[in-house]
Design an enzyme around this catalytic site. Structure first.
Site, PDB file in Angstrom:
ATOM      1  N   GLY A 173       0.870  -1.293  -0.111  1.00 33.05           N
ATOM      2  CA  GLY A 173      -0.012  -0.095  -0.274  1.00 33.05           C
ATOM      3  C   GLY A 173       0.861   1.143  -0.073  1.00 33.05           C
ATOM      4  O   GLY A 173       1.958   1.280   0.505  1.00 33.05           O
ATOM      5  N   TYR A 184       9.323  10.348  -4.342  1.00 32.79           N
ATOM      6  CA  TYR A 184       8.906   8.773  -4.012  1.00 32.79           C
ATOM      7  C   TYR A 184       9.874   7.854  -3.568  1.00 32.79           C
ATOM      8  O   TYR A 184       9.875   7.162  -2.688  1.00 32.79           O
ATOM      9  CB  TYR A 184       7.975   8.438  -5.259  1.00 32.79           C
ATOM     10  CG  TYR A 184       7.936   6.843  -5.454  1.00 32.79           C
ATOM     11  CD1 TYR A 184       7.087   6.268  -4.573  1.00 32.79           C
ATOM     12  CD2 TYR A 184       8.744   6.315  -6.317  1.00 32.79           C
ATOM     13  CE1 TYR A 184       6.901   4.810  -4.794  1.00 32.79           C
ATOM     14  CE2 TYR A 184       8.606   4.775  -6.659  1.00 32.79           C
ATOM     15  CZ  TYR A 184       7.812   4.357  -5.714  1.00 32.79           C
ATOM     16  OH  TYR A 184       7.572   2.923  -5.886  1.00 32.79           O
TER      17      TYR A 184
HETATM   18  P1  NAI Z   1      -0.622   0.942  -7.104  1.00 32.74           P
HETATM   19  O1  NAI Z   1      -0.415   2.423  -7.154  1.00 32.74           O
HETATM   20  O2  NAI Z   1      -1.243   0.340  -8.290  1.00 32.74           O
HETATM   21  O3  NAI Z   1      -1.345   0.455  -5.678  1.00 32.74           O
HETATM   22  C1  NAI Z   1      -1.199   0.942  -4.541  1.00 32.74           C
HETATM   23  C2  NAI Z   1      -2.194   0.940  -3.740  1.00 32.74           C
HETATM   24  O4  NAI Z   1      -2.044   1.423  -2.432  1.00 32.74           O
HETATM   25  C3  NAI Z   1      -3.535   1.503  -4.467  1.00 32.74           C
HETATM   26  O5  NAI Z   1      -4.470   0.439  -4.384  1.00 32.74           O
HETATM   27  C4  NAI Z   1      -3.853   2.462  -3.469  1.00 32.74           C
HETATM   28  O6  NAI Z   1      -5.283   2.769  -3.281  1.00 32.74           O
HETATM   29  C5  NAI Z   1      -3.284   2.470  -2.103  1.00 32.74           C
HETATM   30  N1  NAI Z   1      -3.078   3.438  -1.411  1.00 32.74           N
HETATM   31  C6  NAI Z   1      -2.328   4.558  -1.718  1.00 32.74           C
HETATM   32  N2  NAI Z   1      -2.483   5.420  -0.448  1.00 32.74           N
HETATM   33  C7  NAI Z   1      -3.091   4.632   0.410  1.00 32.74           C
HETATM   34  C8  NAI Z   1      -3.307   4.891   1.594  1.00 32.74           C
HETATM   35  N3  NAI Z   1      -2.829   6.357   2.351  1.00 32.74           N
HETATM   36  N4  NAI Z   1      -3.774   4.124   2.528  1.00 32.74           N
HETATM   37  C9  NAI Z   1      -4.085   2.841   2.030  1.00 32.74           C
HETATM   38  N5  NAI Z   1      -3.817   2.656   0.758  1.00 32.74           N
HETATM   39  C10 NAI Z   1      -3.360   3.477   0.042  1.00 32.74           C
HETATM   40  O7  NAI Z   1       0.847   0.356  -6.957  1.00 32.74           O
HETATM   41  P2  NAI Z   1       1.396  -1.181  -7.284  1.00 32.74           P
HETATM   42  O8  NAI Z   1       2.137  -0.768  -8.721  1.00 32.74           O
HETATM   43  O9  NAI Z   1       0.406  -2.059  -7.242  1.00 32.74           O
HETATM   44  O10 NAI Z   1       2.808  -1.006  -6.336  1.00 32.74           O
HETATM   45  C11 NAI Z   1       2.619  -1.610  -5.233  1.00 32.74           C
HETATM   46  C12 NAI Z   1       3.671  -1.383  -4.333  1.00 32.74           C
HETATM   47  O11 NAI Z   1       4.856  -1.870  -4.816  1.00 32.74           O
HETATM   48  C13 NAI Z   1       3.694   0.176  -3.978  1.00 32.74           C
HETATM   49  O12 NAI Z   1       4.204   0.241  -2.653  1.00 32.74           O
HETATM   50  C14 NAI Z   1       4.838   0.568  -5.220  1.00 32.74           C
HETATM   51  O13 NAI Z   1       5.474   1.469  -4.553  1.00 32.74           O
HETATM   52  C15 NAI Z   1       5.920  -0.728  -5.105  1.00 32.74           C
HETATM   53  N6  NAI Z   1       6.529  -0.850  -6.344  1.00 32.74           N
HETATM   54  C16 NAI Z   1       5.871  -1.312  -7.424  1.00 32.74           C
HETATM   55  C17 NAI Z   1       6.456  -1.686  -8.455  1.00 32.74           C
HETATM   56  C18 NAI Z   1       5.910  -1.942  -9.712  1.00 32.74           C
HETATM   57  O14 NAI Z   1       6.541  -2.230 -10.992  1.00 32.74           O
HETATM   58  N7  NAI Z   1       4.444  -2.187  -9.632  1.00 32.74           N
HETATM   59  C19 NAI Z   1       8.052  -1.060  -8.638  1.00 32.74           C
HETATM   60  C20 NAI Z   1       8.518  -0.913  -7.521  1.00 32.74           C
HETATM   61  C21 NAI Z   1       7.877  -0.785  -6.234  1.00 32.74           C
HETATM   62  C1  15L Z   2       8.100   1.805  -9.224  1.00 36.80           C
HETATM   63  O1  15L Z   2       8.471   1.823  -8.249  1.00 36.80           O
HETATM   64  C2  15L Z   2       6.672   2.110  -9.548  1.00 36.80           C
HETATM   65  O2  15L Z   2       5.846   1.772  -8.592  1.00 36.80           O
HETATM   66  C3  15L Z   2       6.097   1.502 -11.032  1.00 36.80           C
HETATM   67  O3  15L Z   2       4.931   2.003 -11.074  1.00 36.80           O
HETATM   68  C4  15L Z   2       7.026   1.407 -11.992  1.00 36.80           C
HETATM   69  O4  15L Z   2       7.180   2.818 -12.461  1.00 36.80           O
HETATM   70  C5  15L Z   2       8.552   0.982 -11.509  1.00 36.80           C
HETATM   71  O5  15L Z   2       8.994   1.528 -10.178  1.00 36.80           O
HETATM   72  C6  15L Z   2       9.731   1.340 -12.512  1.00 36.80           C
HETATM   73  O6  15L Z   2      10.630   1.595 -12.161  1.00 36.80           O
HETATM   74  O7  15L Z   2       9.344   0.666 -13.796  1.00 36.80           O
END
Ligand code: NAI
Ligand code: 15L
Length: 267
Positions: A78, A141
């Site tokens: 989250g 971030y």
């Molecule tokens: P996303 O943005 O799709 O999902 C994050 C979720 O956190 C959302 O559903 C949002 O509603 C929830 N959220 C945001 N603020 C909140 C709050 N104050 N309280 C409760 N929930 C809250 O992100 P994604 O892509 O699913 O990524 C998941 C995690 O992995 C994140 O922490 C992101 O930073 C990390 N991450 C993701 C990457 C990727 O390739 N998808 C790469 C590197 C890190």
């Molecule tokens: C992240 O940390 C982001 O959450 C994701 O949306 C992508 O941008 C990923 O890194 C990336 O570097 O590809």
């Protein structure tokens, strides 16, 4: 898609950020790891069999404490996942992570913290990293994820709370640009990593690079070898899909953080 079998009999595994992109990808894959998956987000979602949903804003300390109570592990996805104005990042990724660790201190269990490659975004792509180098975040971030990693270390040193600090590359079904040929993490490999994090007898507080197999990667996971995590998926079948930009100064081919390098400081 891999469907993991029940590990060491966790009763309740919490997934925060369950309504997000990665949450949606991993939910079905992790279903077998615990009798109940407790899914949480600020956005509503419908729980299926073997799941329960608890709405919670990570910025609300009392609510987070209730959320974590009774859980045997946390996959902390989250928060704000991209660059943007500071206030929402502060609430979700700084206050939110503080709230999470205080809640875990009250209800001790293992954590998988979704950190990001953007903690090292200002390393060049010709630099190789093990995980212990100084961080070089590329965005507010990225700085917030450095904070999360440091909170994990603090609670490990002071209270013995174990966390896998997983610096996720790019988790999506398939790599979607040339940089992601070095950063792609398949959803199946991520699920396999979650399984190892909660199965190993001793976790500690390692940095783990969340990346699948790639012949052009920048990150060395050998210090986390004791987890027994072997990514099974490879970017190689996707390699011919993308052409690298000709300009060697294009952030996509110069910096590990890619396009985040171009981000301004948002107001
Ligand atoms: P996303 O943005 O799709 O999902 C994050 C979720 O956190 C959302 O559903 C949002 O509603 C929830 N959220 C945001 N603020 C909140 C709050 N104050 N309280 C409760 N929930 C809250 O992100 P994604 O892509 O699913 O990524 C998941 C995690 O992995 C994140 O922490 C992101 O930073 C990390 N991450 C993701 C990457 C990727 O390739 N998808 C790469 C590197 C890190
Ligand atoms: C992240 O940390 C982001 O959450 C994701 O949306 C992508 O941008 C990923 O890194 C990336 O570097 O590809």
């Amino acid at each position: 898609m891999i469907l993991l079998k029940r590990g060491r009999g966790m009763e309740r595994l919490l997934i925060t950020g369950a309504a997000g992109g990665m949450g949606r990808l991993v939910r079905p894959r992790l279903a077998g790891l615990a009798r109940i998956l407790r899914l949480s987000d600020v956005t509503e979602l419908e729980a299926g069999p073997g799941e329960e949903f608890v709405a919670c804003d990570l910025a609300d300390g009392a609510a987070v404490r209730e959320l974590v109570a009774g859980c045997n592990g946390v996959v902390h996805l989250g928060g704000i996942s991209v660059e943007g104005p500071f206030d929402p990042i502060r609430e979700a990724n700084i206050t939110g992570v503080y709230n999470l660790y205080e809640a875990v201190r009250a209800n001790p269990c293992r954590v998988l913290f979704a950190s990001s490659n953007h903690v090292v975004g200002y390393y060049r792509q010709d630099q190789r990293l093990k995980g212990y180098e100084p961080t070089l975040p590329d965005s507010l971030y990225g700085v917030s994820k450095v904070f999360g990693e440091q909170m994990a270390l603090l609670y490990w040193q002071k209270f013995g709370i174990e966390t896998a600090r997983v610096r996720i590359g790019s988790c999506e079904d398939e790599p979607s640009d040339v940089r992601r040929l070095a950063t792609w993490l398949s959803p199946d490999d991520f699920a396999r990593l979650v399984e190892r994090v909660f199965a190993v007898p001793r976790l500690g507080c390692p940095v783990v690079w969340g990346v699948s197999q790639t012949s052009t990667g920048w990150w060395d996971n050998s210090d986390a070898g004791y987890l027994g995590w072997e990514p099974q998926d490879s970017v190689e079948p996707f390699r011919n899909r993308f052409e690298a930009p000709h300009d060697p100064d294009d952030p996509l081919v110069k910096w590990q953080g890619g396009a985040f390098i171009r981000e301004p400081i948002y107001k």
